[in-house]
Design a protein around this motif. Structure first.
Motif, PDB file in Angstrom:
ATOM      1  N   LEU A   1      -1.839   9.188  -2.009  1.00 18.80           N
ATOM      2  CA  LEU A   1      -1.570   7.897  -1.383  1.00 18.80           C
ATOM      3  C   LEU A   1      -2.872   7.484  -0.722  1.00 18.80           C
ATOM      4  O   LEU A   1      -3.281   8.046   0.296  1.00 18.80           O
ATOM      5  N   VAL A   2      -3.546   6.520  -1.334  1.00 21.61           N
ATOM      6  CA  VAL A   2      -4.912   6.202  -0.937  1.00 21.61           C
ATOM      7  C   VAL A   2      -5.024   4.731  -0.549  1.00 21.61           C
ATOM      8  O   VAL A   2      -4.375   3.866  -1.142  1.00 21.61           O
ATOM      9  N   LEU A   3      -5.834   4.452   0.461  1.00 17.43           N
ATOM     10  CA  LEU A   3      -6.086   3.094   0.924  1.00 17.43           C
ATOM     11  C   LEU A   3      -7.570   2.775   0.838  1.00 17.43           C
ATOM     12  O   LEU A   3      -8.426   3.673   0.899  1.00 17.43           O
ATOM     13  N   HIS A   4      -7.869   1.483   0.735  1.00 16.79           N
ATOM     14  CA  HIS A   4      -9.260   1.057   0.894  1.00 16.79           C
ATOM     15  C   HIS A   4      -9.712   1.375   2.315  1.00 16.79           C
ATOM     16  O   HIS A   4      -8.911   1.357   3.260  1.00 16.79           O
TER      17      HIS A   4
ATOM     18  N   GLY B   1      -2.188  -1.393  -6.232  1.00 16.21           N
ATOM     19  CA  GLY B   1      -2.376  -1.440  -7.673  1.00 16.21           C
ATOM     20  C   GLY B   1      -1.801  -0.202  -8.332  1.00 16.21           C
ATOM     21  O   GLY B   1      -1.490   0.800  -7.672  1.00 16.21           O
ATOM     22  N   SER B   2      -1.637  -0.273  -9.648  1.00 10.12           N
ATOM     23  CA  SER B   2      -1.242   0.894 -10.435  1.00 10.12           C
ATOM     24  C   SER B   2      -1.883   0.779 -11.807  1.00 10.12           C
ATOM     25  O   SER B   2      -2.326  -0.307 -12.197  1.00 10.12           O
ATOM     26  N   PRO B   3      -1.927   1.870 -12.582  1.00 13.30           N
ATOM     27  CA  PRO B   3      -2.492   1.794 -13.931  1.00 13.30           C
ATOM     28  C   PRO B   3      -1.672   0.969 -14.903  1.00 13.30           C
ATOM     29  O   PRO B   3      -2.085   0.775 -16.040  1.00 13.30           O
TER      30      PRO B   3
ATOM     31  N   GLY C   1      -8.701   3.218 -15.150  1.00 14.18           N
ATOM     32  CA  GLY C   1     -10.119   2.870 -15.114  1.00 14.18           C
ATOM     33  C   GLY C   1     -10.366   1.465 -14.620  1.00 14.18           C
ATOM     34  O   GLY C   1     -11.383   1.199 -13.961  1.00 14.18           O
ATOM     35  N   ALA C   2      -9.448   0.552 -14.911  1.00 14.92           N
ATOM     36  CA  ALA C   2      -9.577  -0.818 -14.425  1.00 14.92           C
ATOM     37  C   ALA C   2      -9.188  -0.934 -12.953  1.00 14.92           C
ATOM     38  O   ALA C   2      -9.736  -1.765 -12.214  1.00 14.92           O
TER      39      ALA C   2
ATOM     40  N   ASP D   1     -11.421  -1.959  -8.350  1.00 13.67           N
ATOM     41  CA  ASP D   1     -10.805  -2.901  -7.420  1.00 13.67           C
ATOM     42  C   ASP D   1     -10.302  -2.206  -6.168  1.00 13.67           C
ATOM     43  O   ASP D   1     -10.284  -2.801  -5.078  1.00 13.67           O
ATOM     44  N   LEU D   2      -9.894  -0.954  -6.298  1.00 11.22           N
ATOM     45  CA  LEU D   2      -9.505  -0.180  -5.129  1.00 11.22           C
ATOM     46  C   LEU D   2     -10.712   0.051  -4.222  1.00 11.22           C
ATOM     47  O   LEU D   2     -10.638  -0.120  -2.998  1.00 11.22           O
TER      48      LEU D   2
END
Length: 329
Positions: A131-134, A159-161, A191-192, A196-197
C-alpha cells in the motif's frame, strides 16, 4: 533337496533386484525439452520466477526446460492453449492470479476452466502488495490514509495496472474493509502506472512490493503497509495492513506451475519433484526472496495444497469482483 534349496535361495537373492528394476524403468523422464509457458510478456514477476526455476528443473529432469512467453488477454490466450495441449508432461504453464483466478470470474467465453482443465504441480511464491502513496500525500500510516480518504470522499485516487487486476481488486476490498472512499484509476499496465505514481498524478496504489521497494527507499514514494500475513525479511521495518488496524486483510499475487489435466501420475510426480528441488536450491530461494516474495510452505507447494489455494483465491476474487461490479454475466 540341496539343488532345490540352492535354487530357492538364488531366486530369493535375486528378488530385490527384480522388484527394483521395474521401478527404475518406469520412472518418468521427458524425452525432449519441456516447455514452460509464461502467459505474459517478458520482464514481469511471473517471467522472472519461470526463468529462475527453469534451469534447475531441467537439471533434475535431464532435459532443458524452455521458457516461452505467450501474452494476450491478461493471460487467457496462453491458458486456453495449454489447457488444450497434449497431456504428456512436456507442456507446463506458470499459473498466476490473472489466468487462474481473475479471468474466469470477470471474463466470459474463456475457452477453459482453471479448476477442471489444469492439474496443479505446486505453488512457488506469494508476492504481497504494498500500500504505497506518493511522497507528498499527507497520510503517514493506514489509519491516516483512511481518515484522509473519508474526509475527502472520491478525491483520493489510486491507480492500478488495469480493471480487474489484483491491485484493483485489492483496492475494492480495502474500501469495503475500512470504509475509505478511494477512487480507482485503471492503467494499461504496471509499467504505465509507476511513472504516474512517482510523479504524483495518482495518490497511491496497491502494487507488488518488488516494484516499489526501491522507490520507497529512494524517497520517491512511501509504503504504508504490506498485504502479507507477516513482515518480510527484506523489509522488516514495514508493517502489514492487518497489524495496522484492518483485521484479516491480506492479498497477494501468487505464482505456481500447472499442467494440462490428464498428465499421467508418474509424469506429474517427476515434474513435482523437479519443481520442489528447484525451489529448494539456495540460489533460487535467495533470488525469489530478495524480490519480496514469500516462498511457499511445504503444504502449499504440494499439488493438493496449490489446488486448495486456487479454490480460495477464486472465491476471494469472486467477492472482490462483486463489490467492483465486475462479475461476468
Amino acid at each position: 533337496m540341496p539343488t532345490t534349496r540352492r535354487a530357492t535361495l538364488k531366486a530369493l537373492a535375486a528378488a530385490p533386484a527384480a522388484l527394483a528394476a521395474p521401478a527404475r524403468a518406469s520412472a518418468w523422464r521427458p524425452d525432449r525439452p519441456v516447455r514452460l509457458i509464461v502467459p505474459f510478456a517478458p520482464g514481469g514477476n511471473t517471467d522472472l520466477v519461470a526463468r529462475v526455476i527453469g534451469p534447475h528443473m531441467g537439471e533434475r529432469l535431464g532435459q532443458p526446460v524452455v521458457v516461452e512467453n505467450r501474452a494476450g488477454a491478461a493471460g487467457s490466450v496462453a491458458a486456453a492453449a495449454v489447457a488444450r495441449a497434449r497431456p504428456d508432461g512436456l507442456t507446463l504453464m506458470i499459473g498466476s492470479n490473472g489466468p487462474m483466478a481473475i479471468n474466469p470470474i470477470t471474463r466470459a467465453d474463456l475457452g477453459y476452466d482453471p479448476l477442471r482443465d489444469f492439474a496443479p504441480l505446486g505453488l512457488i511464491v506469494r508476492t504481497p502488495l504494498a500500500l504505497v502513496l506518493h511522497r507528498d500525500q499527507p497520510a503517514r500510516d493506514v489509519a491516516g490514509l483512511v481518515a484522509h480518504a473519508r474526509a475527502n470522499p472520491g478525491r483520493v485516487v489510486f491507480g492500478s495496472p488495469g480493471v480487474a487486476s489484483t491491485g484493483h481488486l485489492t483496492l475494492e476490498m480495502f474500501n469495503a474493509a475500512t470504509g475509505a472512499d478511494i477512487t480507482h484509476a485503471p492503467y494499461q499496465s504496471g509499467g504505465a502506472l509507476t511513472p504516474d505514481l512517482v510523479a504524483g498524478t495518482v495518490a497511491g496504489a496497491f502494487v507488488e512490493v518488488a516494484t516499489v521497494l526501491p522507490l520507497h527507499r529512494d524517497g520517491a514514494v512511501r509504503i504504508l503497509a504490506l498485504t502479507s500475513g507477516g513482515r518480510l525479511s527484506v523489509a522488516p521495518e514495514l508493517p502489514t495492513v492487518e497489524e495496522s488496524g484492518v483485521p484479516g486483510f491480506r492479498a497477494a499475487s501468487f505464482v505456481g506451475v500447472v499442467a494440462p489435466a490428464g498428465v499421467p501420475q508418474e509424469a506429474m510426480a517427476a515434474l513435482h519433484d523437479a519443481l520442489k528441488a528447484a525451489v529448494a536450491h539456495p540460489e533460487v530461494r535467495r533470488r525469489l526472496e530478495e524480490t519480496g516474495s514469500q516462498v511457499a510452505s511445504e503444504e502449499e507447494a504440494s499439488p493438493a495444497g496449490f489446488a486448495a489455494i486456487l479454490r480460495r483465491e477464486t472465491e476471494w476474487t469472486r467477492e472482490a469482483a462483486r463489490r467492483a461490479g465486475l462479475l461476468r454475466s
